[in-house]
Design a protein around this motif. Structure first.
Motif, mmCIF file in Angstrom:
data_model
loop_
_atom_site.group_PDB
_atom_site.id
_atom_site.type_symbol
_atom_site.label_atom_id
_atom_site.label_comp_id
_atom_site.label_asym_id
_atom_site.label_seq_id
_atom_site.Cartn_x
_atom_site.Cartn_y
_atom_site.Cartn_z
ATOM 1 N N CYS A 130 -7.125 -2.027 1.363
ATOM 2 C CA CYS A 130 -6.042 -2.222 2.330
ATOM 3 C C CYS A 130 -6.643 -2.384 3.721
ATOM 4 C CB CYS A 130 -5.097 -1.027 2.292
ATOM 5 S SG CYS A 130 -3.764 -1.184 3.489
ATOM 6 N N PRO A 172 -6.903 6.982 2.721
ATOM 7 C CA PRO A 172 -5.811 7.960 2.789
ATOM 8 C C PRO A 172 -4.621 7.703 1.865
ATOM 9 C CG PRO A 172 -5.600 6.378 4.564
ATOM 10 C CD PRO A 172 -6.859 6.010 3.813
ATOM 11 N N HIS A 195 0.133 4.023 1.323
ATOM 12 C CA HIS A 195 -0.089 4.865 2.501
ATOM 13 C C HIS A 195 1.021 4.645 3.512
ATOM 14 C CE1 HIS A 195 -2.542 5.863 6.300
ATOM 15 N NE2 HIS A 195 -2.030 6.968 5.819
ATOM 16 N N CYS A 205 -5.417 -1.935 6.632
ATOM 17 C CA CYS A 205 -4.906 -1.110 7.732
ATOM 18 C C CYS A 205 -5.720 0.165 7.937
ATOM 19 C CB CYS A 205 -3.443 -0.779 7.486
ATOM 20 S SG CYS A 205 -2.386 -2.226 7.684
ATOM 21 N N HIS A 206 -5.959 0.922 6.850
ATOM 22 C CA HIS A 206 -6.690 2.194 6.994
ATOM 23 C C HIS A 206 -7.721 2.360 5.897
ATOM 24 C CE1 HIS A 206 -2.494 2.667 8.552
ATOM 25 N NE2 HIS A 206 -3.165 2.995 9.633
ATOM 26 N N GLU A 207 -8.083 1.230 5.277
ATOM 27 C CA GLU A 207 -9.231 1.159 4.375
ATOM 28 C C GLU A 207 -9.083 1.953 3.075
ATOM 29 O OE1 GLU A 207 -12.770 1.863 6.669
ATOM 30 O OE2 GLU A 207 -12.575 -0.100 7.619
ATOM 31 N N CYS A 233 0.832 -1.206 0.000
ATOM 32 C CA CYS A 233 0.000 0.000 0.000
ATOM 33 C C CYS A 233 0.867 1.257 0.000
ATOM 34 C CB CYS A 233 -0.917 -0.017 1.211
ATOM 35 S SG CYS A 233 -2.059 1.380 1.275
ATOM 36 N N GLY A 257 2.306 1.220 3.849
ATOM 37 C CA GLY A 257 3.034 0.029 3.462
ATOM 38 C C GLY A 257 2.457 -1.305 3.878
ATOM 39 N N CYS A 258 1.206 -1.378 4.263
ATOM 40 C CA CYS A 258 0.613 -2.684 4.558
ATOM 41 C C CYS A 258 0.427 -3.483 3.272
ATOM 42 C CB CYS A 258 -0.754 -2.508 5.237
ATOM 43 S SG CYS A 258 -0.640 -1.862 6.910
#
Ligand code: FES
Length: 204
Positions: A146, A165, A129, A148-150, A127, A131-132
């Motif tokens: 993703c 984000p 954002h 982690c933060h959608e 990702c 890095g997930c």
């Protein structure tokens, strides 16, 4: 053109190579990471033209992938590039993770269709954002998500950001078919991974 190991290499190349390898092993992506910065058969080297694509996970890990192995508009499959000469799977860094999805070609945006092979599209699995791994899938709209933060990305349209984000789209990996299986046509297009705090988006 000869392989990288056949060409003369200056000492600065070795310094640069060592620096880039240390960044890649930490999962930090320089702006431009080139296969020529690495020795042949290096598991940290980024995907390059003619690399094969193999399953990253599961019972078939390490096996080459054919378009028919992927269901149409089904959840992304994680893959790694494989050096076609040495057979080395380039799994030394998460930055080489690739996500694959197959679509009806008629549904792809023109730039994405140009990079696709038999309807299969490929993107970095990291990702942009923080890095997930981009592991989730929204089946009703066929978007990556993703966990982690959608952040959401549209794989039919260059993996552009459609929610959340993430600051930019996922890097795209152009594909081709070799011997009926998926292979890399060209290096990643776009920035792989995410920026560390203070990292220059246009430099290392
Ligand atoms: S790391 Fe992917 S949305 Fe934050």
């Amino acid at each position: 053109m000869g392989r990288a190991q056949d060409r003369p290499v200056c000492a600065c190349r070795y310094k640069r190579r060592g620096f880039l390898k240390s960044l890649a092993s930490l999962g930090i992506a320089p702006r431009f990471l080139l296969a020529d910065d690495f020795a042949d058969g290096d598991a940290l080297a980024p995907p390059a033209a003619d690399d094969r694509l193999v399953f990253a996970l599961g019972e078939r890990a390490g096996e080459r992938i054919a378009p028919e192995d992927l269901g149409v508009a089904m959840q992304q499959v994680f893959a790694y590039p494989q050096d076609p000469v040495s057979g080395q799977i380039r799994d030394g860094t998460r930055l080489n993770q690739v996500v694959l999805v197959r679509f009806d070609e008629a549904t792809l945006a023109s730039a994405t269709l140009e990079r696709a092979a038999d309807g299969v599209v490929a993107y970095s699995g990291v990702c942009s954002h923080t890095g997930c791994d981009v592991t989730d899938w929204l089946g009703d709209v066929a978007h990556f998500k993703c966990p982690c933060h959608e952040s959401e990305f549209d794989p039919r349209d260059a993996a552009r950001v459609v929610g959340g984000p993430a600051p930019w789209q996922l890097a795209a990996l152009p594909l081709k078919i070799v011997d009926g299986k998926l292979a890399v046509a060209r290096a990643f297009e776009g920035r792989v991974g995410f920026l560390q705090p203070g990292q220059d988006p246009f430099g290392l």
